[in-house]
Enzyme design. Sequence first.
Site, PDB file in Angstrom:
ATOM      1  N   ASP A   1      37.718  24.305  72.815  1.00  0.00           N
ATOM      2  CA  ASP A   1      38.136  24.278  71.581  1.00  0.00           C
ATOM      3  C   ASP A   1      38.698  22.784  70.940  1.00  0.00           C
ATOM      4  O   ASP A   1      38.835  22.055  71.753  1.00  0.00           O
ATOM      5  CB  ASP A   1      39.479  25.196  71.894  1.00  0.00           C
ATOM      6  CG  ASP A   1      39.011  26.486  72.120  1.00  0.00           C
ATOM      7  OD1 ASP A   1      37.891  26.846  71.771  1.00  0.00           O
ATOM      8  OD2 ASP A   1      39.920  27.306  72.716  1.00  0.00           O
TER       9      ASP A   1
ATOM     10  N   ASP B   1      41.532  21.762  70.378  1.00  0.00           N
ATOM     11  CA  ASP B   1      42.984  21.660  70.840  1.00  0.00           C
ATOM     12  C   ASP B   1      43.258  20.913  71.685  1.00  0.00           C
ATOM     13  O   ASP B   1      42.318  20.260  72.430  1.00  0.00           O
ATOM     14  CB  ASP B   1      43.676  22.985  70.524  1.00  0.00           C
ATOM     15  CG  ASP B   1      43.092  23.728  71.746  1.00  0.00           C
ATOM     16  OD1 ASP B   1      42.356  23.398  72.901  1.00  0.00           O
ATOM     17  OD2 ASP B   1      43.415  25.263  71.680  1.00  0.00           O
TER      18      ASP B   1
ATOM     19  N   GLU C   1      34.533  26.622  77.407  1.00  0.00           N
ATOM     20  CA  GLU C   1      35.748  26.712  77.761  1.00  0.00           C
ATOM     21  C   GLU C   1      36.019  28.433  77.686  1.00  0.00           C
ATOM     22  O   GLU C   1      36.014  28.962  76.443  1.00  0.00           O
ATOM     23  CB  GLU C   1      36.856  25.961  77.001  1.00  0.00           C
ATOM     24  CG  GLU C   1      38.055  26.374  77.151  1.00  0.00           C
ATOM     25  CD  GLU C   1      38.904  25.559  76.132  1.00  0.00           C
ATOM     26  OE1 GLU C   1      38.539  24.842  75.390  1.00  0.00           O
ATOM     27  OE2 GLU C   1      40.136  25.672  76.152  1.00  0.00           O
TER      28      GLU C   1
ATOM     29  N   ASP D   1      44.408  21.602  74.776  1.00  0.00           N
ATOM     30  CA  ASP D   1      43.750  22.362  75.986  1.00  0.00           C
ATOM     31  C   ASP D   1      42.301  21.944  76.183  1.00  0.00           C
ATOM     32  O   ASP D   1      41.885  21.494  77.229  1.00  0.00           O
ATOM     33  CB  ASP D   1      44.043  23.807  76.304  1.00  0.00           C
ATOM     34  CG  ASP D   1      45.322  24.125  76.735  1.00  0.00           C
ATOM     35  OD1 ASP D   1      46.000  23.397  77.048  1.00  0.00           O
ATOM     36  OD2 ASP D   1      45.560  25.376  76.903  1.00  0.00           O
TER      37      ASP D   1
END
Length: 645
Positions: free
Chosen positions: A507, A509, A434, A511
Amino acid sequence: MAEESEEMKKAEEAYSGSSITVLEGLEAVRVRPAMYIGSTDIRGLHHLVWEVVDNSVDEALAGFCSHIEISILPGNGIRVTDNGRGIPTDIHPKEHIGTIEVVMTKLHAGGKFDSNSYKVSAGLHGVGVSCVNALSNKLIVTVRRDGKVVKQEFARGVPCGPQVEVGPSDGTTGTSVEFYPDDSIFTETVYVYDTLATRFRELAFLMSGLRLTLTDERDEEKRSETFCYPGGVSEFVRYVDEHRTPLFNEPIHLVLPDGQYPLEVAMWYNDGYQENFFSFVNNVNTYDGGTHVTGFKTALTRVIGKFAQDMPKGKKEAQITADDIREGLTAVIAIKVSQPQFEGQTKRKLGNSEIASYVNSAFGAKLEEFFQENPAAIKVILDKVYNAAVAREAAHRARNLARRKNILESGGLPGKLADCSSRDPKECEMFIVEGDSAGGSAKMGRSREFQAILPLRGKILNVEKASLHRVLDTEEIQNLVNAIGTGIGTEFKIEKLRYHKIIIMTDADVDGSHIQTLLLTFFFRYMRPLIDEGHIFLAMPPLYKLKVGQKERYLFDENEKDKVMAEVEDKKNVTITRFKGLGEMSPEQLNETTMDPSRRFLKQCTIEDSVLADQIFSMLMGEDVEPRRKFIESNAYKVLNDLDI
Ligand code: 0RA
């Protein structure tokens, strides 16, 4: 009565002799359990339940059983009780032992007893209940029949004694099998409620009217569900499309019970772009389709094509293709075949060639008749099919106009890919990373010989909401497809796979989770064999770095952090850093925590249940916003990290 106890005595005498041959048969199962039930992990453990339940399902298929109750017992036992005729309690004329013992100890004894030739127990599972017996510490059979209750107990396949009458019955008949898997053979012994529930729901759809009750009687987990669907496969399609918008009210449900091969089809169109098939042979899921699915597709193309020809010329704004005809279609195809041949590595594909032409002609005729009687249905479908064709042709023209050579056809490797030097796909890995900055760290931290890096800028297209042509027009997806090398959809060729491990690294998280889901949706819809054959992984970057004095340690989830923190004695001397994203890690840190095969954690993505996976993807990524919002809030983390997707 007197005569029968004579028989019993004889049985007891013969018993010691016959149990020796029995032992030889069942010993083979204990020596090589995986040869009989596939594996000794959690799959093999559940396989035991399928074997036992299949026997009761066969009794239902023969028309004698309407209810099957399955209980998960404390101590990880399973009890399956049916209201069928009950296993005969007489003494077997040749073997001189009770029929119960024959059924429970002879490999493949099941098939000998009646002529019903569509037995599930002769199908994919099909190794027989005697294997379950061989692999159980304890197994107890209780039969209610002829006004009596008769019981026999076994340990690791060996009878603990002959069958005994334990009392009069209450007038009902049936069989109950209770067993406790041998924990010296199975690496896992804890049953998963949802795995059992999914298969029993599926069975209830396939055997309309049969009631299946699953009860969890373990201390912590008490719950119970009953599955019963009078509407059969039609309700199956409704269930699969629960989160989609249908084009007409009722699924088309066609039943051909009396042909050479009993056949049932349910089909429904929705306003989406995916085609979605679930196929079964003798109630066993043929995940990879086969000749019955081929026959279905051929008939569908032919019949709908024929109605399309009859339309007024002015309405035909495009040339339709078979793909246009299947866009937005969900279908269940269930057939009974007396001698099924299963193909492929996992035996999930029907191979009998005669079935393709049978389904093509029998189903085709029935479908044509249906459309003649229901002109409104074929009108809605043709509208949809022509819309698909028009959109496809427009996309094609736009591509040609732009004179952009389709990268998919040219097949060159994308410029953003930092490829590895090895050309042996078996040892090669590709990290999909990402963001460009994390991509940069990954490039510096990797082992160049066998690790390739493909950075993704932002989010890829949600393929659940777009047609194939739009999907292929995006650069991020073209890069992905070209780097992987296999092509997609019907053009997919596993031999061309360039990396045996494809690792999604995002990540930790929201997103990151979203990007994982988008990528998995793409692989699920267009490169499904990559998931089925275990090539897709999720990287697990650490969440925290803990420093105690000079010692450093990485922590991968909240639980681990809490546990380690509780153990630290000198709390003043501790610093803890939370990684907000991959980009915060140095190339060395990324290598040692997330990329180096000897130190990293990877999660392999597998699909246990394709119906559930389809529902989850269509819900998470589809049009219907409300259930998605609710689902993401409560389950997104769990789905992505704990469940096998
Ligand atoms: C052999 C013969 C018959 C039924 C069965 C076995 C039978 C086996 C199982 C296993 C679980 N449930 C079962 N129910 C029945 C036919 C009996 C007859 O002809 O009456």
